[in-house]
Structure formats: C-alpha cells, structure tokens
Design a protein around this motif. Structure first.
Motif, short mmCIF file in Angstrom:
data_model
loop_
_atom_site.label_atom_id
_atom_site.label_comp_id
_atom_site.label_asym_id
_atom_site.label_seq_id
_atom_site.Cartn_x
_atom_site.Cartn_y
_atom_site.Cartn_z
N PHE A 85 0.84 -1.20 0.00
CA PHE A 85 0.00 0.00 0.00
C PHE A 85 0.88 1.26 0.00
O PHE A 85 0.56 2.25 -0.65
N ALA A 86 1.97 1.20 0.73
CA ALA A 86 2.87 2.35 0.77
C ALA A 86 3.41 2.65 -0.63
O ALA A 86 3.52 3.81 -1.03
N ALA A 87 3.69 1.58 -1.37
CA ALA A 87 4.20 1.79 -2.72
C ALA A 87 3.13 2.42 -3.62
O ALA A 87 3.43 3.27 -4.46
N TRP A 88 1.90 2.01 -3.43
CA TRP A 88 0.82 2.64 -4.21
C TRP A 88 0.72 4.11 -3.86
O TRP A 88 0.61 4.98 -4.73
N ARG A 89 0.75 4.35 -2.56
CA ARG A 89 0.64 5.72 -2.08
C ARG A 89 1.73 6.60 -2.70
O ARG A 89 1.48 7.71 -3.15
N ASP A 90 2.93 6.05 -2.75
CA ASP A 90 4.03 6.82 -3.33
C ASP A 90 3.73 7.18 -4.79
O ASP A 90 4.06 8.28 -5.24
N ARG A 91 3.11 6.27 -5.49
CA ARG A 91 2.77 6.57 -6.89
C ARG A 91 1.73 7.68 -6.97
O ARG A 91 1.78 8.54 -7.84
N TYR A 92 0.78 7.64 -6.07
CA TYR A 92 -0.22 8.70 -6.03
C TYR A 92 0.46 10.04 -5.74
O TYR A 92 0.17 11.06 -6.36
N ILE A 93 1.32 10.02 -4.75
CA ILE A 93 2.03 11.24 -4.36
C ILE A 93 2.75 11.84 -5.56
O ILE A 93 2.62 13.03 -5.86
N ASP A 94 3.47 10.99 -6.23
CA ASP A 94 4.19 11.41 -7.42
C ASP A 94 3.28 12.14 -8.40
O ASP A 94 3.57 13.25 -8.87
N CYS A 95 2.18 11.50 -8.67
CA CYS A 95 1.24 12.04 -9.66
C CYS A 95 0.63 13.35 -9.16
O CYS A 95 0.51 14.32 -9.92
N ILE B 46 -0.81 13.87 2.26
CA ILE B 46 -2.08 13.59 2.95
C ILE B 46 -3.16 13.28 1.94
O ILE B 46 -3.98 12.37 2.13
N LEU B 47 -3.15 14.00 0.86
CA LEU B 47 -4.15 13.78 -0.19
C LEU B 47 -4.05 12.37 -0.77
O LEU B 47 -5.06 11.69 -0.98
N ALA B 48 -2.83 11.94 -1.00
CA ALA B 48 -2.61 10.60 -1.56
C ALA B 48 -3.12 9.54 -0.58
O ALA B 48 -3.82 8.60 -0.96
N ASP B 49 -2.76 9.74 0.66
CA ASP B 49 -3.24 8.88 1.73
C ASP B 49 -4.77 8.78 1.70
O ASP B 49 -5.34 7.69 1.67
N PHE B 50 -5.37 9.93 1.71
CA PHE B 50 -6.82 10.00 1.75
C PHE B 50 -7.44 9.32 0.53
O PHE B 50 -8.45 8.62 0.63
N CYS B 51 -6.82 9.54 -0.58
CA CYS B 51 -7.33 8.98 -1.83
C CYS B 51 -7.33 7.46 -1.77
O CYS B 51 -8.34 6.81 -2.06
N LEU B 52 -6.23 6.90 -1.36
CA LEU B 52 -6.14 5.45 -1.27
C LEU B 52 -7.15 4.90 -0.26
O LEU B 52 -7.90 3.96 -0.55
N ASN B 53 -7.17 5.50 0.91
CA ASN B 53 -8.08 5.01 1.95
C ASN B 53 -9.53 5.08 1.50
O ASN B 53 -10.30 4.14 1.68
N SER B 54 -9.89 6.19 0.92
CA SER B 54 -11.28 6.38 0.50
C SER B 54 -11.66 5.41 -0.61
O SER B 54 -12.78 4.91 -0.67
N TRP B 55 -10.72 5.16 -1.47
CA TRP B 55 -10.98 4.20 -2.54
C TRP B 55 -11.23 2.81 -1.96
O TRP B 55 -12.17 2.12 -2.35
N GLU B 56 -10.41 2.42 -1.03
CA GLU B 56 -10.62 1.12 -0.40
C GLU B 56 -11.97 1.06 0.31
O GLU B 56 -12.66 0.03 0.26
N GLY B 57 -12.33 2.14 0.94
CA GLY B 57 -13.63 2.19 1.59
C GLY B 57 -14.77 2.08 0.60
O GLY B 57 -15.77 1.40 0.83
N ALA B 58 -14.60 2.74 -0.53
CA ALA B 58 -15.62 2.68 -1.57
C ALA B 58 -15.78 1.25 -2.07
O ALA B 58 -16.90 0.77 -2.30
N LEU B 59 -14.67 0.56 -2.20
CA LEU B 59 -14.73 -0.84 -2.65
C LEU B 59 -15.45 -1.72 -1.63
O LEU B 59 -16.23 -2.60 -1.98
N GLN B 60 -15.17 -1.46 -0.37
CA GLN B 60 -15.85 -2.23 0.67
C GLN B 60 -17.37 -2.04 0.58
O GLN B 60 -18.13 -3.00 0.58
N GLN B 61 -17.77 -0.79 0.44
CA GLN B 61 -19.20 -0.53 0.39
C GLN B 61 -19.82 -0.99 -0.92
O GLN B 61 -20.99 -1.35 -0.97
#
Lengths: 194, 194
Positions: free
Chosen positions: B127-137, B155-170
DNA sequence: ATTTTATATTAGACCAGTCGTCTATAAAAA
DNA sequence: TTTTTATAGACGACTGGTCTAATATAAAAT
C-alpha cells in the motif's frame, strides 16, 4: 444464570471474537469456552452459527446507533461540529485500542458480502441507516450555512461513510492512527470546509 | 506441465479463491482441485498455506503496480487526468464483475492485519508503494497547477487510497457501483477540484 | 408431600473438513 | 544407469458446526 443473561454473555463474547478474528475464523467452541458455557448449550440458545452472527450484528448496530444519535442529535452544538465531534471521539476510541479490530460491521461486510446474502442484506440496511443520520446532520449543516449549498448532501454522506470505513481498514493494516487523522483533516478541512 | 506453469496456475487459482472467499475460508484442497493439481504437489511448490498466500499477494501486487504505472506515468495526459482515468478504468473493471470481490489486498488486509504479522507487513509495504505513486502524480498535478498549491499531496494521496478502499468495501456490501461513482465525483470534483 | 409433566440445560458423539506429512511412483535429465 | 524433478493420493491429528439423547430444574397435579 438466566437464559437471557447467558445469551447476552455469549453475544458479547461473540462480538469480541468476531471483531478480532472475523466470522469464518471464529469457532463456536472458543466463544463458549471464553464465556464459560458448556459446548452442548450453544444450540439451545441459537439456531446456528449464522444466526448467532446475525444477532451479534444486530446487537452491535443498535449500540452504535445510540452513540451516533447521542452525538448527531446534540442540539447544543452546530451540525457540522456534531459530526466532527463524533468522528473525533471514534478516532480516540480506535487509537486507544492499538488500532486493531476496526469496525465490526465493515469487517464483516468485506468478509461475508460475497459469501452470505443474509449478512450482506442486514449490513446493507444498517449502513443505510447510518448514512441517513449523516444526511440529516449534513442537511442541517447546509441549512445553517456551515457547508456550501452547492454540495449534494446525499453524496457527501455516502462519501463520508465510505471514506471512514476505508480509513479504518488502513488503520488496521498500518497499525497506526494516521489514516484516521488524514480522514479528519481532509474531510473537514477540504471536503466540508465552511 | 513445467514447474513454473504449475506453480503459476496454482497462484492464479489461489488468487481467485482468495478474492472470493478470503484467506481463512479458502482451503488448499479446493484450490488444488480447481487447478487440477494433486495434493502432493502443493507442498512441493509451497512451504505452507501461509507462504502460498504471501506469494499470491506479492504476485497480485506486481501485476497491479504495472497497471498503476501504465496509467500514472502516461505523459501524454495531464497528471490529474491520468489519476482520474486510472480510477475510472478501475470503476469499470469492478462494475463489470458484478461488484463482487473488490480489492484482494484490501480484503486480506482487513481479514489478516490482526491475525498474521507477515501478511500485515507485506500489505503495508504494498500500500505504501501505491501511495508513493499517487504522491508522485499529485505532485506533478500541483506543479502544473491542476490542484491547489495549499494542499498537502502526501495527505491527499493517503486520503485517496483510503477512501478508494472504503468505496470498494461498500460496493461489495451494497452490490452496487454507486460507492465508486460517489468516490469519483467527490474526489475529483470537490477534493481535487482545479 | 409425592408423583407426574413440562421445560431448561448439558454432555458427548458425529461426520465432514482442515492443514500438513509421508511414502511410493512416474517422468525427465544428466 | 543414476539422479533429479514432479506427481500421486492415502493418512494422521485435529477442529469445525451440528444433533440426539440424557440430565437437571421447575411447575402442576394428585
């Protein structure tokens, strides 16, 4: 021990195990043993493991609804403040539990949604009820001008719930409160900024 | 069947089962049966169920990293557009699977984070590696002025990943693509609005 | 008060399923 | 031929949820 007492004790222990180990990985036996109830008794109190789990879910949802209402219907605070206080309280609660377990219903949702339709339906209902409470609160926030009138509060409520669940998931994975803090700051300082 | 072929087939089937049923509820035997490989062979290729799962995770993460890079490093599009396209593609993918399964790694994270430290650590890394890619972008998006310079992209990248995972759960719980659509609209029209 | 009936509770058997091990065999390579 | 690679599936030890038969307790009736 009266019937209800024993049953309630089982539900309580069960909730603990379900939170810690999930549904599939929790055995009836360990729940019974931890509660001090003999093995043979389980099927006197519950029709099946499935029913047991379903009752735990219902029980947990009821409790949580009360907490939600306690915060979101507290008219001494502004609507948006109420929402923020609610999540802030939850943040502390989860952090104080060493960032383990997370949300029982979210966990079970992810574990069982594809596996057991009874669980899925019940959980869907419960989440919908939470969402409705968020909508209510956000609508009031909009009415008093705390959030922009251009925002669609239904979508916002949806997003809020989903993002919160995602933050809890990542809290578990990272064993850190950072995802919850991130949720707070982005949700309240960016998404719902006055 | 060569060694790699058989092993890869097991990993592929295993990934399918893990996505559908989770780790604890997936049996070695059913994976073997579905792949058409006899029981005895399993422990020739893998040391244990745990190692098997860990390899599946690694394998899945590699594949996903490639997809991520394909989108986020496509310099023909603007940074923010790349991110949007990536999530849009994922939305379609998940919706076309009848909103089941969701994210393998997110699911395993929630199931195993408290139960198995090896899994947790590996997932945290991924997940950290994904986050890093988001950060980059997002950093690039900020550089070209697509998002406000006041925002903290980490923080935005963090939030983006977390929220996406939450969306998938729901998405799983509601068996509906709405949570994903909600994610798209709030994330890109409110949080990351130009 | 004693017996009968009904209810509440438990003990333990049961069988299917789990992971992992083991020895034997077949195929391929050296 | 010898050695390595891979397949084969029975087997053990254990745990899972579930069920039936037996026991204990309470209520009712004689």
């Amino acid at each position: 021990m009266g019937k209800d007492t024993t049953k309630l004790a089982l539900l309580k222990t069960g909730a603990r195990f379900l939170k810690e180990k999930g549904y599939n990985h929790t055995g009836i036996q360990e729940v019974l043993q931890a509660t001090g109830v003999p093995k043979g008794s389980f099927y006197y109190y519950f029709k099946s493991k499935e029913d047991f789990g379903l009752e735990i879910v219902k029980h947990d949802a009821c409790e949580h609804n009360q907490v939600l209402d306690k915060y979101l219907k507290d008219e001494t605070l502004s609507p948006l403040t109420r929402l923020r206080q609610y999540f802030a309280a939850k943040c502390e609660e989860f952090a104080s539990l060493q960032c383990r377990e997370g949300c029982l219903l979210g966990n079970l949702g992810q574990e069982l949604a594809d596996q057991n339709e009874r669980f899925r339906l019940r959980l869907e209902e419960i989440f919908a009820a939470w969402r409705d409470r968020y909508i209510d609160c956000l609508q009031q926030a909009q009415a008093v001008g705390e959030i922009s009138p251009d925002l669609d509060v239904r979508i916002l409520a949806d997003f809020c719930l989903n993002s919160w669940e995602g933050a809890l998931q990542q809290m578990k994975v990272t064993k850190s409160p950072v995802p919850l803090q991130t949720f707070m700051s982005v949700m309240f300082d960016v998404v719902l900024k006055p």
